[in-house]
Write an enzyme that holds these catalytic residues in place. Structure first.
Site, mmCIF file in Angstrom:
data_model
loop_
_atom_site.group_PDB
_atom_site.id
_atom_site.type_symbol
_atom_site.label_atom_id
_atom_site.label_comp_id
_atom_site.label_asym_id
_atom_site.label_seq_id
_atom_site.Cartn_x
_atom_site.Cartn_y
_atom_site.Cartn_z
ATOM 1 N N LYS A 1 13.197 -2.058 -8.281
ATOM 2 C CA LYS A 1 13.556 -1.228 -7.121
ATOM 3 C C LYS A 1 14.065 -2.102 -5.961
ATOM 4 O O LYS A 1 15.011 -1.742 -5.272
ATOM 5 C CB LYS A 1 12.311 -0.440 -6.700
ATOM 6 C CG LYS A 1 12.320 0.135 -5.320
ATOM 7 C CD LYS A 1 13.059 1.420 -5.312
ATOM 8 C CE LYS A 1 13.069 2.176 -4.007
ATOM 9 N NZ LYS A 1 12.574 1.570 -2.831
ATOM 10 N N ASP A 2 13.410 -3.253 -5.773
ATOM 11 C CA ASP A 2 13.832 -4.179 -4.722
ATOM 12 C C ASP A 2 14.582 -5.333 -5.390
ATOM 13 O O ASP A 2 14.046 -6.422 -5.566
ATOM 14 C CB ASP A 2 12.606 -4.672 -3.945
ATOM 15 C CG ASP A 2 11.900 -3.522 -3.263
ATOM 16 O OD1 ASP A 2 12.293 -3.164 -2.151
ATOM 17 O OD2 ASP A 2 10.970 -2.940 -3.865
ATOM 18 N N GLY B 1 5.113 4.132 -9.052
ATOM 19 C CA GLY B 1 5.898 2.903 -9.237
ATOM 20 C C GLY B 1 4.986 1.686 -9.210
ATOM 21 O O GLY B 1 5.051 0.820 -10.082
ATOM 22 N N HIS B 2 4.104 1.650 -8.219
ATOM 23 C CA HIS B 2 3.143 0.544 -8.131
ATOM 24 C C HIS B 2 2.224 0.540 -9.362
ATOM 25 O O HIS B 2 1.925 -0.515 -9.923
ATOM 26 C CB HIS B 2 2.266 0.688 -6.879
ATOM 27 C CG HIS B 2 3.017 0.606 -5.586
ATOM 28 N ND1 HIS B 2 3.164 1.678 -4.743
ATOM 29 C CD2 HIS B 2 3.675 -0.417 -4.988
ATOM 30 C CE1 HIS B 2 3.850 1.318 -3.668
ATOM 31 N NE2 HIS B 2 4.190 0.056 -3.793
ATOM 32 N N GLY C 1 0.804 -1.219 0.000
ATOM 33 C CA GLY C 1 0.000 0.000 0.000
ATOM 34 C C GLY C 1 0.830 1.259 0.000
ATOM 35 O O GLY C 1 2.019 1.226 -0.324
ATOM 36 N N SER D 1 7.225 4.239 -0.871
ATOM 37 C CA SER D 1 6.193 4.612 0.104
ATOM 38 C C SER D 1 6.823 5.325 1.296
ATOM 39 O O SER D 1 6.147 6.054 2.015
ATOM 40 C CB SER D 1 5.465 3.358 0.587
ATOM 41 O OG SER D 1 4.984 2.627 -0.508
HETATM 42 P P1 AMP Z 1 6.002 -2.332 -1.692
HETATM 43 O O1 AMP Z 1 4.604 -1.828 -1.569
HETATM 44 O O2 AMP Z 1 7.037 -1.322 -1.334
HETATM 45 O O3 AMP Z 1 6.203 -3.659 -1.036
HETATM 46 O O4 AMP Z 1 6.238 -2.590 -3.242
HETATM 47 C C1 AMP Z 1 5.391 -3.406 -3.997
HETATM 48 C C2 AMP Z 1 6.027 -3.650 -5.337
HETATM 49 O O5 AMP Z 1 6.229 -2.411 -6.009
HETATM 50 C C3 AMP Z 1 7.406 -4.319 -5.217
HETATM 51 O O6 AMP Z 1 7.533 -5.320 -6.219
HETATM 52 C C4 AMP Z 1 8.353 -3.171 -5.458
HETATM 53 O O7 AMP Z 1 9.594 -3.567 -6.003
HETATM 54 C C5 AMP Z 1 7.571 -2.330 -6.449
HETATM 55 N N1 AMP Z 1 8.037 -0.946 -6.418
HETATM 56 C C6 AMP Z 1 8.237 -0.177 -5.316
HETATM 57 N N2 AMP Z 1 8.734 1.019 -5.675
HETATM 58 C C7 AMP Z 1 8.874 0.997 -7.020
HETATM 59 C C8 AMP Z 1 9.348 1.929 -7.980
HETATM 60 N N3 AMP Z 1 9.804 3.121 -7.627
HETATM 61 N N4 AMP Z 1 9.324 1.577 -9.293
HETATM 62 C C9 AMP Z 1 8.870 0.347 -9.672
HETATM 63 N N5 AMP Z 1 8.410 -0.575 -8.806
HETATM 64 C C10 AMP Z 1 8.408 -0.257 -7.509
#
Ligand code: AMP
Length: 289
Positions: A156-157, A41-42, A36, A193
């Site tokens: 990113k990860d 990016g998401h 969330g 986030s």
């Molecule tokens: P998170 O909500 O941070 O767990 O991220 C969910 C997904 O979104 C993960 O696969 C992250 O790698 C991807 N993500 C987070 N930030 C970015 C970004 N800046 N660009 C592309 N994907 C992202």
């Protein structure tokens, strides 16, 4: 225009039943797991998912088992109304919004037995003990629930998607992992986030991280790995910033690179504390076939 056909499921049973029907009708399912506090990016992951799949499922679940600091878990932003509106706007078909109990019901064995080949011990593994164990656990469980055709994760990860690919290979899971490029703010800061928690000054200065990564790329053929790492760590120690690591690694096995001349897949990875916010970023400096 708001897309009000988005379905919201909170229980595993309801979601599974619905998706089972869809699968029977031959529909492909793209899955984007998130925690969330959604940003562009998401959204880029969801757009990729939409291109290849008839149904896009996004989950929002702040997974407690991957936080190694309870204060970080507590402080993690949860703007659920805003997130729901953003998902509707982007025409996501299904939002899965489970409780902790739904994901980890008592008595259910939820830890998969996976050989991660030590990928979880490198980089983030040293600073966030238990983090990847939690990530593997939650992604495995969510994949079991959603059973998608394609899984979408962000570059990113970097370590995270590498580990999840290893899990998929090791367990011979029938899902294709699609890795999507890093979305950045206009000034180059990788979207995250956690960025909303940066102080105004740190937000402004955080552009430094992208600058250092780009400089490493420019220096790839000019300097040694040791020099690049040393200079990058020095640059990242400005302002209110403290780098935890900056490394040049082999993209496949995440091991540090000593000799850049023979390396074929070079990735610069870093984690930096900007005040009390921990930021991670990376850049592929070289990838040959
Ligand atoms: P998170 O909500 O941070 O767990 O991220 C969910 C997904 O979104 C993960 O696969 C992250 O790698 C991807 N993500 C987070 N930030 C970015 C970004 N800046 N660009 C592309 N994907 C992202």
């Amino acid at each position: 225009m708001v897309f009000d056909r988005m379905k919201i499921f909170k229980t595993v049973r309801d979601l599974k039943n619905y998706l089972k029907e869809q699968r029977k009708n031959g529909k492909s399912i793209g899955f984007v797991p998130t925690m969330g506090a959604l940003h562009a990016g998401h959204v880029s992951l969801m757009n990729q998912a939409k291109k290849k799949n008839e149904i896009v499922v996004c989950s929002i679940f702040v997974n407690p088992t991957q936080f190694n600091e309870s204060s970080d878990l507590k402080k993690y932003p949860r703007p659920i109304k805003k997130d729901t509106a953003l998902l509707k706007k982007n025409k996501v078909d299904i939002l899965f919004l489970p409780s902790v109990k739904a994901v980890y019901p008592k008595g259910k064995k939820v830890k998969p037995n996976v050989d991660l080949k030590g990928l979880d011990q490198a980089l983030e593994g040293k600073f966030r003990p238990g983090h990847f164990e939690g990530v593997v656990q939650v992604v495995h469980r969510l994949l079991e629930i959603v059973n998608p055709t394609h899984l979408y994760m962000g570059q990113k990860d970097f370590q995270q998607f590498t580990i999840i690919q290893q899990m998929i290979n090791d367990l011979k899971m029938e899902v294709d992992l699609v890795v999507c490029p890093i979305k950045r703010e206009k000034d180059g800061l990788a979207m995250s986030s956690r960025n909303v928690r940066l102080t105004r000054a740190n937000r402004k200065n955080a552009v430094l991280i992208n600058k250092v990564l780009k400089k490493a790329k420019r220096n790839l053929n000019k300097k040694t790995a040791k020099q690049i790492v040393y200079e990058s760590l020095e640059s990242l120690s400005q302002y209110d910033f403290k780098p935890e690591y900056f490394k040049l690694i082999h993209g496949h096995n995440l091991k540090s690179i000593r000799n850049l001349k023979t390396a074929k897949y070079v990735v610069a990875v870093t984690a930096v504390w900007a005040g009390d916010v921990r930021l991670i970023d990376n850049m592929i400096l070289l990838k040959t076939k």
